[in-house]
Scaffold this motif. Structure first.
Motif, PDB file in Angstrom:
ATOM      1  N   LYS A 140      46.622  45.647  40.162  1.00  0.00           N
ATOM      2  CA  LYS A 140      45.561  44.640  40.294  1.00  0.00           C
ATOM      3  C   LYS A 140      44.468  44.864  39.246  1.00  0.00           C
ATOM      4  CE  LYS A 140      43.205  47.254  43.934  1.00  0.00           C
ATOM      5  NZ  LYS A 140      42.757  47.262  45.343  1.00  0.00           N
ATOM      6  N   GLU A 141      44.275  46.121  38.849  1.00  0.00           N
ATOM      7  CA  GLU A 141      43.287  46.401  37.808  1.00  0.00           C
ATOM      8  C   GLU A 141      43.742  45.809  36.464  1.00  0.00           C
ATOM      9  OE1 GLU A 141      44.516  48.692  39.876  1.00  0.00           O
ATOM     10  OE2 GLU A 141      42.758  48.979  41.159  1.00  0.00           O
ATOM     11  N   GLU A 142      45.021  45.915  36.179  1.00  0.00           N
ATOM     12  CA  GLU A 142      45.534  45.339  34.929  1.00  0.00           C
ATOM     13  C   GLU A 142      45.430  43.816  34.943  1.00  0.00           C
ATOM     14  OE1 GLU A 142      48.925  48.463  33.372  1.00  0.00           O
ATOM     15  OE2 GLU A 142      49.415  47.173  35.075  1.00  0.00           O
ATOM     16  N   VAL A 143      45.700  43.213  36.100  1.00  0.00           N
ATOM     17  CA  VAL A 143      45.593  41.755  36.197  1.00  0.00           C
ATOM     18  C   VAL A 143      44.134  41.328  36.036  1.00  0.00           C
ATOM     19  CG1 VAL A 143      45.932  39.759  37.722  1.00  0.00           C
ATOM     20  CG2 VAL A 143      47.650  41.580  37.641  1.00  0.00           C
ATOM     21  N   SER A 144      43.222  42.068  36.643  1.00  0.00           N
ATOM     22  CA  SER A 144      41.797  41.749  36.506  1.00  0.00           C
ATOM     23  C   SER A 144      41.365  41.815  35.041  1.00  0.00           C
ATOM     24  CB  SER A 144      40.985  42.734  37.351  1.00  0.00           C
ATOM     25  OG  SER A 144      39.609  42.518  37.145  1.00  0.00           O
ATOM     26  N   GLU A 145      41.799  42.869  34.361  1.00  0.00           N
ATOM     27  CA  GLU A 145      41.441  43.022  32.941  1.00  0.00           C
ATOM     28  C   GLU A 145      42.014  41.879  32.113  1.00  0.00           C
ATOM     29  OE1 GLU A 145      41.867  43.819  28.880  1.00  0.00           O
ATOM     30  OE2 GLU A 145      43.623  43.923  30.213  1.00  0.00           O
ATOM     31  N   LEU A 146      43.240  41.463  32.476  1.00  0.00           N
ATOM     32  CA  LEU A 146      43.902  40.369  31.761  1.00  0.00           C
ATOM     33  C   LEU A 146      43.136  39.055  31.958  1.00  0.00           C
ATOM     34  CD1 LEU A 146      46.582  39.930  30.154  1.00  0.00           C
ATOM     35  CD2 LEU A 146      47.627  39.283  32.330  1.00  0.00           C
ATOM     36  N   PHE A 147      42.773  38.757  33.197  1.00  0.00           N
ATOM     37  CA  PHE A 147      42.025  37.532  33.484  1.00  0.00           C
ATOM     38  C   PHE A 147      40.659  37.562  32.787  1.00  0.00           C
ATOM     39  CE2 PHE A 147      44.141  36.133  37.762  1.00  0.00           C
ATOM     40  CZ  PHE A 147      45.330  35.985  37.087  1.00  0.00           C
ATOM     41  N   ILE A 191      41.400  37.049  28.914  1.00  0.00           N
ATOM     42  CA  ILE A 191      41.974  35.761  28.499  1.00  0.00           C
ATOM     43  C   ILE A 191      41.200  34.577  29.071  1.00  0.00           C
ATOM     44  CG2 ILE A 191      44.062  34.331  28.428  1.00  0.00           C
ATOM     45  CD1 ILE A 191      44.491  36.925  26.982  1.00  0.00           C
ATOM     46  N   LEU A 192      40.830  34.669  30.366  1.00  0.00           N
ATOM     47  CA  LEU A 192      40.194  33.526  31.032  1.00  0.00           C
ATOM     48  C   LEU A 192      38.676  33.627  31.057  1.00  0.00           C
ATOM     49  CD1 LEU A 192      42.608  33.239  34.121  1.00  0.00           C
ATOM     50  CD2 LEU A 192      42.759  32.043  31.924  1.00  0.00           C
ATOM     51  N   GLY A 193      38.145  34.819  30.723  1.00  0.00           N
ATOM     52  CA  GLY A 193      36.694  34.984  30.710  1.00  0.00           C
ATOM     53  C   GLY A 193      36.082  35.086  32.096  1.00  0.00           C
ATOM     54  N   THR A 194      36.890  35.451  33.103  1.00  0.00           N
ATOM     55  CA  THR A 194      36.367  35.587  34.459  1.00  0.00           C
ATOM     56  C   THR A 194      35.847  37.008  34.656  1.00  0.00           C
ATOM     57  OG1 THR A 194      38.598  36.138  35.211  1.00  0.00           O
ATOM     58  CG2 THR A 194      37.900  33.851  35.400  1.00  0.00           C
ATOM     59  N   PRO A 195      34.894  37.213  35.599  1.00  0.00           N
ATOM     60  CA  PRO A 195      34.375  38.565  35.822  1.00  0.00           C
ATOM     61  C   PRO A 195      35.428  39.487  36.434  1.00  0.00           C
ATOM     62  CG  PRO A 195      33.456  37.011  37.409  1.00  0.00           C
ATOM     63  CD  PRO A 195      34.214  36.201  36.422  1.00  0.00           C
ATOM     64  N   ALA A 196      35.232  40.797  36.226  1.00  0.00           N
ATOM     65  CA  ALA A 196      36.177  41.777  36.781  1.00  0.00           C
ATOM     66  C   ALA A 196      36.236  41.636  38.293  1.00  0.00           C
ATOM     67  CB  ALA A 196      35.736  43.183  36.386  1.00  0.00           C
ATOM     68  N   GLU A 197      37.436  41.787  38.839  1.00  0.00           N
ATOM     69  CA  GLU A 197      37.632  41.558  40.271  1.00  0.00           C
ATOM     70  C   GLU A 197      38.701  42.519  40.777  1.00  0.00           C
ATOM     71  OE1 GLU A 197      37.064  40.842  43.587  1.00  0.00           O
ATOM     72  OE2 GLU A 197      36.074  39.130  42.602  1.00  0.00           O
ATOM     73  N   SER A 198      38.442  43.196  41.889  1.00  0.00           N
ATOM     74  CA  SER A 198      39.415  44.160  42.404  1.00  0.00           C
ATOM     75  C   SER A 198      40.125  43.652  43.658  1.00  0.00           C
ATOM     76  CB  SER A 198      38.717  45.495  42.715  1.00  0.00           C
ATOM     77  OG  SER A 198      37.694  45.286  43.677  1.00  0.00           O
ATOM     78  N   ASP A 199      39.735  42.485  44.141  1.00  0.00           N
ATOM     79  CA  ASP A 199      40.360  41.945  45.346  1.00  0.00           C
ATOM     80  C   ASP A 199      41.517  41.008  44.964  1.00  0.00           C
ATOM     81  OD1 ASP A 199      40.270  41.382  48.312  1.00  0.00           O
ATOM     82  OD2 ASP A 199      40.049  39.352  47.498  1.00  0.00           O
ATOM     83  N   ILE A 200      42.698  41.261  45.528  1.00  0.00           N
ATOM     84  CA  ILE A 200      43.891  40.497  45.139  1.00  0.00           C
ATOM     85  C   ILE A 200      43.753  39.026  45.533  1.00  0.00           C
ATOM     86  CG2 ILE A 200      46.357  40.215  45.615  1.00  0.00           C
ATOM     87  CD1 ILE A 200      46.575  43.243  45.784  1.00  0.00           C
ATOM     88  N   THR A 201      43.203  38.764  46.694  1.00  0.00           N
ATOM     89  CA  THR A 201      43.021  37.364  47.118  1.00  0.00           C
ATOM     90  C   THR A 201      42.101  36.626  46.154  1.00  0.00           C
ATOM     91  OG1 THR A 201      43.322  38.039  49.416  1.00  0.00           O
ATOM     92  CG2 THR A 201      42.328  35.888  49.034  1.00  0.00           C
TER      93      THR A 201
END
Length: 478
Positions: free
Chosen positions: A162-169, A172-182
């Motif tokens: 989930k940390e890798e997905v957060s970093e990716l978003f 690429i998408l410019g969204t803030p870091a997020e650790s919650d999967i939902t």
């Protein structure tokens, strides 16, 4: 066609073995395995075995009359107002899809998960035309942003934390870091919702193509397949030629096997049936429907009585989850669209043994893949056949193995007569002495070093059997 990197299996496997994140991700396969066990227990082993046997029989019948059922499927799709294109290879399939997109002035294509479209590499073709392809399955969307290939047949982003997905978003998408999967899923949902509304064309796979009605059946858990096939004005479905089934009632045989073997679900969240384009009076659905049926080497497999059984595969991924090799090296090591035990059969069969020479050997032949397969496909037998092709097959399948061939020739000459065999035994006994510890050899020089990298090698007897026989056994036995 997507680049084939299976020639680099050993390097890619070594890299995966040294990656702690991937090893941690692969531990999650146990959830799939347990889910399957629980689902079959609930269903009942006897009923399950009967269903498996019925599914095998349907596949056997279908493949023996494949031309008949494909023709029936084609006629019924066209009768429902759709178009059918038979593609000999990925290039032909891509050319057809590209023409459909160009003729309709398409700017954005939304895609549902499809192994065949991955096999075709259609996303790259569309991008080269200036068309934006957008994956809409969450796992596929993640790996599209990461510019990677799917990792697992049913869980394409299994290897991502989930940390890798957060970093990716965030990148690429410019969204803030997020650790919650939902919350991460919510980010993707918001982006994809806009893409669904913008899209001119939708692309999906087909879990089954029903010859009797000209219907394609899609099994998804996110509903994206239904959106891709009903929102845009053009729908293009792609399927391998082996995905045809004769009758609508056969779907009821395959669905329980597919979902329970894949994730342990009784049934998936969405099962969509599409028969041609939207008809007069219907509220939604595409104006055009195209079905692309891909060969790309499957006819070659069909003609081979020893490999034909691989076309029974319904892509549930159960063999991946059970395989001790896949469980350590993961999907990218296999270097193409189809990983794991079934990939080790399908990839060499479709792209040629020389391009995937190591895959048939990447197996312990333990039979776990055959035991969990809902259609009881004998994968170990086919792996042995491909190994034989690589070593002793016709020139187009044989893989040069100069070092191994030299060693085997030397071994044959050594064991052909007692004098050279005795001399070799004496040399071996003397040479192993400095390497021997507590009855085993813990290191061997190249090219034998691969064996002792992860396990010990048994030490050769210091006194040859013939010498012991002469002194002990021979004198007692008379």
């Amino acid at each position: 066609m997507t680049d084939v990197l299976s020639e680099h299996f050993k390097e890619q496997a070594a890299e995966a073995l040294g990656n702690a994140t991937i090893q941690e991700s692969l531990d999650r396969l146990v959830n799939f395995r347990q889910g399957r066990v629980d689902a079959i227990a609930e269903y009942g082993q006897e009923r399950w075995d009967a269903l498996s046997q019925s599914a095998r029989e349907i596949k056997r019948e279908t493949l023996e009359h494949l031309d008949y059922y494909l023709d029936e499927l084609s006629r019924n799709v066209e009768r429902a107002g759709g178009h059918v294109f038979f593609a000999r290879d990925a290039a032909e399939a891509n050319e057809y899809v590209a023409k459909v997109a160009a003729d309709n002035g398409v700017k954005t294509v939304i895609k549902s998960k499809s192994m065949v479209s991955e096999e075709m590499g259609i996303a790259d073709v569309l991008e080269a035309m200036g068309i934006e392809p957008v994956e809409t399955d969450l796992g596929e969307y993640i790996i599209q942003l990461a510019r990677e290939a799917p990792y697992h047949i049913i869980a394409p982003a299994l290897h991502k934390s989930k940390e890798e997905v957060s970093e990716l978003f965030e990148r690429i998408l410019g969204t803030p870091a997020e650790s919650d999967i939902t919350a991460l899923a919510g980010v993707a949902r918001k982006v994809l919702r806009e893409k669904f509304l913008e899209a001119d064309m939708g692309m999906t796979g087909a879990n089954f193509g029903v010859a009797e009605t000209g219907t394609i059946v899609m099994v998804t858990n996110e509903g994206n397949g239904r959106m891709c096939s009903s929102l845009p004005r053009v729908h293009v479905a792609t399927m391998g030629m082996e995905r045809v089934i004769p009758r609508l009632r056969d779907v009821a045989t395959y669905l329980p096997l597919l979902t329970r073997s894949a994730t342990g679900q009784r049934i998936s969240s969405y099962v969509s049936f599409v028969t041609g384009p939207r008809r007069s009076g219907e509220e939604d659905g595409p104006q055009e429907f195209h079905l692309v049926i891909l060969d790309n080497g499957r006819s070659r497999m069909l003609a081979d009585p020893e490999l034909r059984e691989a076309l029974y595969c319904i892509r549930c991924g159960a063999c991946l989850n059970a395989c001790p090799v896949y469980g350590k090296v993961g999907g990218h090591a296999y270097g193409w669209v189809y990983p794991g035990p079934i990939g080790a059969v399908v990839t060499p069969s479709l792209v040629g043994v020389p391009k995937a020479k190591d895959l048939p050997f990447a197996s312990t032949l333990c039979g776990a893949c055959r035991d969990v397969c809902p259609l009881k496909i004998d994968i170990p037998r086919m792996l042995l056949k491909l190994r034989s092709d690589a070593v002793e097959g016709p020139p187009e399948t044989r893989v040069p193995r100069s070092v191994e061939s030299l060693m085997m020739r030397a071994w044959r000459k050594t064991v052909a007569g007692p004098r050279l065999f005795t001399l070799a035994g004496k040399v071996t006994s003397a040479a192993q002495w400095p390497l021997s510890r507590q009855g085993v050899l813990r290191w061997l020089p190249p090219p034998l070093s691969g064996w002792t990298r992860t396990r010990d090698f048994p030490r050769a007897a210091m006194r040859p059997f013939r010498a012991r026989w002469r002194k002990d056994g021979g004198s007692r036995g008379g």
